[in-house]
Design an enzyme around this catalytic site. Structure first.
Site, mmCIF file in Angstrom:
data_model
loop_
_atom_site.group_PDB
_atom_site.id
_atom_site.type_symbol
_atom_site.label_atom_id
_atom_site.label_comp_id
_atom_site.label_asym_id
_atom_site.label_seq_id
_atom_site.Cartn_x
_atom_site.Cartn_y
_atom_site.Cartn_z
ATOM 1 N N LYS A 138 -0.708 6.656 -23.430
ATOM 2 C CA LYS A 138 -0.141 7.522 -24.497
ATOM 3 C C LYS A 138 1.734 7.100 -24.422
ATOM 4 C CE LYS A 138 -4.778 10.085 -24.302
ATOM 5 N NZ LYS A 138 -5.497 10.219 -23.491
ATOM 6 N N TYR A 164 0.619 -1.092 0.053
ATOM 7 C CA TYR A 164 -0.146 -0.280 0.450
ATOM 8 C C TYR A 164 0.781 1.443 0.100
ATOM 9 C CZ TYR A 164 -3.900 2.627 0.534
ATOM 10 O OH TYR A 164 -5.091 4.084 1.266
ATOM 11 N N ASP A 217 0.901 19.890 -20.827
ATOM 12 C CA ASP A 217 0.291 18.057 -20.051
ATOM 13 C C ASP A 217 1.075 17.067 -22.141
ATOM 14 O OD1 ASP A 217 -1.792 16.148 -21.103
ATOM 15 O OD2 ASP A 217 -3.490 17.823 -21.729
ATOM 16 N N HIS A 234 -19.617 14.460 -26.258
ATOM 17 C CA HIS A 234 -19.773 13.834 -27.714
ATOM 18 C C HIS A 234 -19.545 11.822 -26.981
ATOM 19 C CE1 HIS A 234 -15.769 14.381 -24.999
ATOM 20 N NE2 HIS A 234 -15.170 13.408 -26.487
ATOM 21 N N PHE A 255 -7.005 20.269 -24.692
ATOM 22 C CA PHE A 255 -7.942 18.968 -24.894
ATOM 23 C C PHE A 255 -9.012 19.121 -24.543
ATOM 24 C CE2 PHE A 255 -8.661 14.101 -24.240
ATOM 25 C CZ PHE A 255 -8.882 14.282 -25.204
ATOM 26 N N ASP A 256 -10.013 18.367 -24.596
ATOM 27 C CA ASP A 256 -11.256 18.519 -23.797
ATOM 28 C C ASP A 256 -11.385 18.122 -22.010
ATOM 29 O OD1 ASP A 256 -10.836 15.769 -24.498
ATOM 30 O OD2 ASP A 256 -12.908 15.591 -24.899
ATOM 31 N N ALA A 262 0.951 14.301 -22.032
ATOM 32 C CA ALA A 262 1.370 12.409 -22.953
ATOM 33 C C ALA A 262 1.525 12.504 -23.476
ATOM 34 C CB ALA A 262 -0.678 12.426 -23.152
HETATM 35 N N1 F0G Z 1 -4.571 15.446 -22.306
HETATM 36 C C1 F0G Z 1 -3.945 15.140 -23.456
HETATM 37 C C2 F0G Z 1 -3.401 15.997 -24.590
HETATM 38 C C3 F0G Z 1 -5.287 14.191 -23.841
HETATM 39 O O1 F0G Z 1 -5.162 13.675 -25.785
HETATM 40 C C4 F0G Z 1 -5.740 13.384 -23.714
HETATM 41 C C5 F0G Z 1 -6.243 12.102 -23.811
HETATM 42 C C6 F0G Z 1 -5.464 13.607 -22.117
HETATM 43 C C7 F0G Z 1 -4.974 14.684 -21.656
HETATM 44 C C8 F0G Z 1 -6.958 12.772 -21.227
HETATM 45 O O2 F0G Z 1 -6.146 12.149 -20.261
HETATM 46 O O3 F0G Z 1 -7.219 10.047 -20.874
HETATM 47 O O4 F0G Z 1 -5.714 9.682 -19.641
HETATM 48 O O5 F0G Z 1 -7.529 10.739 -19.069
HETATM 49 N N2 F0G Z 1 -6.796 11.815 -24.290
HETATM 50 C C9 F0G Z 1 -7.487 10.420 -25.174
HETATM 51 C C10 F0G Z 1 -8.017 10.880 -26.541
HETATM 52 C C11 F0G Z 1 -8.638 10.784 -24.481
HETATM 53 O O6 F0G Z 1 -8.621 10.006 -27.592
HETATM 54 O O7 F0G Z 1 -7.226 11.658 -27.400
HETATM 55 P P1 F0G Z 1 -6.803 10.751 -20.703
#
Ligand code: F0G
Length: 458
Positions: free
Chosen positions: A258, A72, A215, A450, A124-125, A217
């Site tokens: 990613k 843990y 960010d 979406h 990102f969304d 990713a």
């Molecule tokens: N930032 C970026 C640039 C992303 O592309 C994503 C996720 C996230 C943050 C959020 O990360 O999914 O681990 O919570 N992108 C995916 C996509 C969902 O299909 O582009 P997460």
């Protein structure tokens, strides 16, 4: 004769995928309310919905899984991951989270408050969602070239320094908690940000005493593009490029799904111990104790190994070349695609593909449904559905670009699969004038609609 390019790995395990008939797919997509998120994966032949968490792990990652320490607190897997993160990013402090948006949730709980402004490059969304959920505003400062799908700019993810400065000067310092730079910039087409731009953004933000958050990713893919396109870095090792990139950030959020090449996971990296300590409180509340935060020990082990593999030159060369392979096939067919090609995906310009569909009928989504019906290929919409409604006016936000995204999972498909996808899109392109109608919404969620939206034919 010059030896042709070939993949930097061979295949050890396979998974069967199944083709279907057009008739089956027409029924399935209708039952899915014309939303591809509602399809079962068994109804999909080639799945390019996302490159997130869909990659294939290596033999070394699978063996690291067997060595996971599930304590843990203070698991050796945590320390292993901490060491690799420090080596690659230079960040001394980190918190594991269950995925990228969880990292955003924890970090923004400390930093973002009502009425704040968060400038960045096409957030990102989920990032925008976490900002708007806190009644703050995300301001897009991406360079104008990013919105021209044909403009040949090497770093379309760059931040426009003029736009950024006008945001920074228009607000009192305490209203701007940080600047966020998304590397690579997913929403503008998987486009990279140059080292020069990262340096300049950090310099400008520092002048106003505002921190910079990455960010990150797809940071390794970003490093690859810097190596290819920024002369100064042609001979620099990918890991050295990555480390230099992170010197221009004060903190980072990461979706490990990613460029961590794992199926689930994320983290936050910090330079500042105080910020790390404040975020730890939220991490414990939302994610888990600070040494696992939503991840199992085995998953942290796999991530540590994944980060090492994702920053290897030969892996990145295979990866980016495969995405470009798909882009080149489409371009040869004359299908309008965003250029230069992104790192993780090819984006089809749906406005140019289907100019007869009005924007109120969701142009890119119309093409997503057509591609599924044509060949069982699942893609995603980066257009009006994803853009959501304006939180204040409640009106649809119509983005400048309507894109169909073909996101390529890491180390999963072959170039024959890419050819299959390209031919499927070309078939639609040849009969594009017969597509006369789009879709309308029957039901939608108030935020990030979406994922669950239900549609019917317009
Ligand atoms: N930032 C970026 C640039 C992303 O592309 C994503 C996720 C996230 C943050 C959020 O990360 O999914 O681990 O919570 N992108 C995916 C996509 C969902 O299909 O582009 P997460």
């Amino acid at each position: 004769m010059e030896l042709p390019f070939a993949e930097s790995y061979k295949i050890k395990m396979v998974e069967a995928i199944r083709k279907s008939t057009r008739k089956e797919r027409e029924l399935w997509i209708r039952d899915a309310m014309y939303n591809v998120f509602n399809l079962s994966s068994r109804q999909v032949y080639i799945d390019l919905l996302t490159d997130s968490g869909t990659g294939a792990m290596s033999d070394l990652q699978w063996s690291a899984i067997m060595q996971g320490d599930e304590s843990y607190a203070g698991a050796s897997s945590y320390y292993r991951l901490k060491e690799v993160i420090r080596e690659i990013t230079g960040f001394r402090y980190f918190l594991p989270t269950h995925q990228g948006r969880a990292a955003e949730n924890v970090l923004f709980s400390v930093l973002v408050k009502e009425g704040d402004i968060v400038p960045g490059n096409s957030h990102f969304d989920t990032t925008k969602g976490h900002i708007e959920f806190r009644k703050a505003t995300a301001v897009d400062c991406t360079i104008e070239e990013a919105f021209d799908t044909e403009a040949e700019h090497p770093f379309k993810g760059n931040i426009d320094l003029g736009k950024l400065e006008s945001v920074l000067t228009s607000m009192p310092r305490e209203k701007i908690p940080f600047v966020i730079v998304t590397i690579t910039c997913n929403s503008s087409g998987g486009q990279p940000v140059s080292m020069e731009n990262l340096r300049a953004v950090h310099k400008m933000a520092s002048r106003y005493n505002i921190p910079v958050v990455f960010d990150a990713a797809r940071f390794a893919e970003n490093a690859w593009f810097i190596k290819q396109r920024e002369m100064l870095y042609r001979d620099t090792d990918i890991r050295d490029i990555a480390r230099e990139m992170f010197t221009f950030a004060d903190a980072m959020t990461m979706s490990s799904k990613k460029d961590g090449i794992v199926n689930i996971g994320g983290f936050i990296g910090f330079r500042d111990e105080e910020l790390y300590k404040k975020a730890s409180v939220y991490n414990i509340m939302f994610e888990g104790y600070i040494t696992y935060g939503g991840m199992s020990g085995r998953d942290m082990n796999a991530l540590a190994q994944g980060l090492i593999e994702a920053t290897e030159f030969s892996y990145l060369q295979t990866r980016i070349n495969q995405v470009a392979w798909l882009g080149n096939r489409l371009r040869e067919f004359g299908v309008p695609v965003l250029q230069p090609f992104g790192g993780h995906a090819i984006f089809v310009d749906a406005k140019k593909f289907l100019p007869q569909i009005p924007k109120e009928e969701f142009i890119a989504q119309t093409l997503v449904v057509e591609l599924y019906k044509e060949a069982g290929v699942r893609s995603s919409e980066i257009g009006t559905l994803l853009a959501d409604r304006d939180p204040v006016s409640g009106e649809n936000r119509y983005p400048e670009m309507e894109l169909l995204r073909l996101a390529v999972p890491r180390r999963v498909y072959t170039n024959n699969h890419m050819d299959f996808v390209a031919v499927a899109l070309n078939n639609i392109y040849e009969r594009r004038e017969d597509i006369r109608k789009g879709y309308k919404i029957i039901r939608e969620a108030p935020i990030m609609r979406h994922f669950t939206v239900e549609l019917e034919k317009a």
